[in-house]
Design an enzyme around this catalytic site. Structure first.
Site: not given
Length: 497
Positions: A177, A387, A286, A252, A230
């Site tokens: 996906k 973040e 990231c 991750e 994600g």
């Protein structure tokens, strides 16, 4: 620099066939707001069809010797090489990152294809002495079965190859996906798999939302592994759901990465590293640097040098070779960044550059945000803890290496860290004590290479790694094999002389 797509409506790729889905949504170029393509909004039935195809294909695929499976990846690598420039332009068009970064990302896919193809001849097990006479003992890697991979929009081809290539060479079949914001790379990669002759059903692409397609994958009994990159919120929910099903899961997720600049650092080099790590991909990585932990003795000097270089950054459509900073992915991303600018101001950090949306000539229809710098931030401020996923950096002054390491480690994430120093003793102390999965010395917080493990500690993930030989771990099981050729029953731990 122009680029075109061979269709205006994408289809799922299931069991070697292109399958149309009635319900779709539009994909827009974040640099100008123009519609690029329609992408399917698939339902649970599409997932079921893809999983059924993968399950049937995997039985035969697992019987293909690993070196022969690897040959398909070599073909994929060569096709990626041939189409690198075309793919790079398409990537910039759908994602926004500047063209040189897009080329680098496609190169990651090429590198991963050839590296993982090599693992087809290096998928080593172990032989070990048995404790009984006339008995042989060994272990081997075996495929898990059907693998579900869920990939993000910020690296739409690199991360997909990090996950799909090791899964495939290990003998699994894949249901993938992709992110709905950047589906074109998935479409192009599926075409390449098809052209490379990969047997039908070994790779299946199902477009759609995480709430529908992703959720159906996570809860499907026949998918035995979920590999997800994600957000932390989504990743935690996936981990909980997979845990209840005793399903393997690789996560991750986020990062709050820091560059440490010591008082003996080459400040010009440090500025280069900060600029690239913080404002490359508009901070939407990231591994992006969002904190600069700087020794107070050089803080003012570093800040001045950084401000000079920030003003030289060119911002705009990434297809222009002269542009260094592209757009934010969408309005939601813009809104989040704006919110954090206000949070930083209220917390008392001093905004010295940027902090605003860009508009006017050259920015029409796009989502552009000025590279931003806060200074005199405190380690416990939200802008220094959470973040942001945008071109926003906070300078945090410290008095020593020990304090710098403490500040670096004082967040809930643990992906990447960096230190600039010319003292070898400091280097070794830092690489020992920084609690991140990746450490750079005299470089920024980005630049991972595909033959080393990629991933982090704490809130960044759950211990698995993408890339490197370690990427095989989540996509394989260990099988122990005992062969007794004594002609009699021998009982381990009992019939030992």
């Amino acid at each position: 620099m122009s680029v075109s797509l061979d269709t205006n409506k994408l289809k799922n790729y299931i069991n070697g066939k292109w399958v149309e889905v009635k319900e779709t949504t539009s994909v827009f170029n974040p640099a100008n707001g123009k519609k690029i393509v329609q992408v399917p909004l698939s339902n649970r039935e599409s997932v079921n069809a893809a999983v059924s195809a993968a399950k049937n294909a995997q039985k035969e695929w697992a019987l293909v010797p690993a070196p022969q499976r690897a040959q398909f990846l070599y073909r994929v690598g060569h096709l990626l090489e041939e189409r690198k420039e075309h793919l790079s332009k398409l990537l910039t068009m759908e994602n926004g990152k500047v063209i040189e970064e897009a080329r680098g990302e496609v190169q990651e896919g090429i590198d991963m294809a050839f590296y993982m193809a090599g693992e087809g001849r290096r998928m080593f097990g172990q032989t070990t002495p048995a404790e009984l006479k006339s008995k042989f003992a060994m272990s081997q890697r075996v495929p898990v079965g059907v693998v579900g991979i869920i990939t993000p929009w910020n690296f739409p081809i690199a991360i997909a190859t990090w996950k799909s290539f090791p899964a495939i060479v290990a003998g699994n079949a894949v249901v993938w996906k992709p992110a709905s914001e950047t589906p074109i790379m998935a479409y192009e990669l599926a075409k390449i798999f098809e052209e490379a002759g990969l047997p039908k059903g070994v790779i299946n692409v199902v477009f759609g939302s995480g709430a529908t397609v992703g959720n159906a994958m996570v809860h499907h009994d026949d998918i035995r592994v979920i590999s997800f990159t994600g957000s932390n919120d989504v990743g935690r929910n996936i981990a909980a759901d997979c845990g209840r099903q005793l399903k393997k899961v690789s996560l991750e997720m986020g990062g709050k990465n820091a560059v440490i600049v010591m008082d003996d650092a080459d400040l010009d080099l440090a500025v280069e590293g900060i600029l690239w790590s913080a404002y490359g991909t508009s901070g939407q990585r990231c591994t992006a640097c969002s904190r600069v932990i700087v020794h107070e003795a050089v803080k003012e000097q570093l800040e001045k040098k950084l401000l000079v270089k920030m003003k030289e950054l060119t911002i705009g459509n990434g297809l222009d070779e002269n542009i260094k900073v592209g757009p934010i992915i969408n309005q939601a991303g813009m809104n989040k960044i704006k919110d954090y600018i206000e949070i930083g101001k209220k917390e008392g950090a001093r905004l010295v550059e940027g902090g605003y949306e860009l508009s006017g000539s050259g920015f029409e229809g796009g989502f552009f945000f000025a590279p931003t710098l806060f200074t005199d931030a405190k380690p416990d401020m939200r802008i220094a803890q959470e973040e942001i996923f945008g071109p926003v950096v906070s300078l945090i002054p410290v008095q020593s290496l020990e304090e710098a390491i403490e500040v670096n480690n004082g967040v809930s994430f643990g992906l990447s860290s960096s230190i600039f120093t010319q003292d070898v003793n400091r280097v070794f102390q830092a690489q020992r004590d920084l609690d991140t999965g990746i450490v750079y010395v005299n470089a920024g917080t980005t630049g991972a290479e595909i033959h080393l493990p990629f991933g982090g500690t704490k809130g960044t993930g759950n211990g698995h790694r993408d890339s490197g030989v370690q990427a095989l771990d989540v996509f394989t099981e260990w099988k122990a094999v005992y062969v007794d050729y004594s002609g009699k029953l021998q009982r381990a731990q009992i019939d030992v002389d």
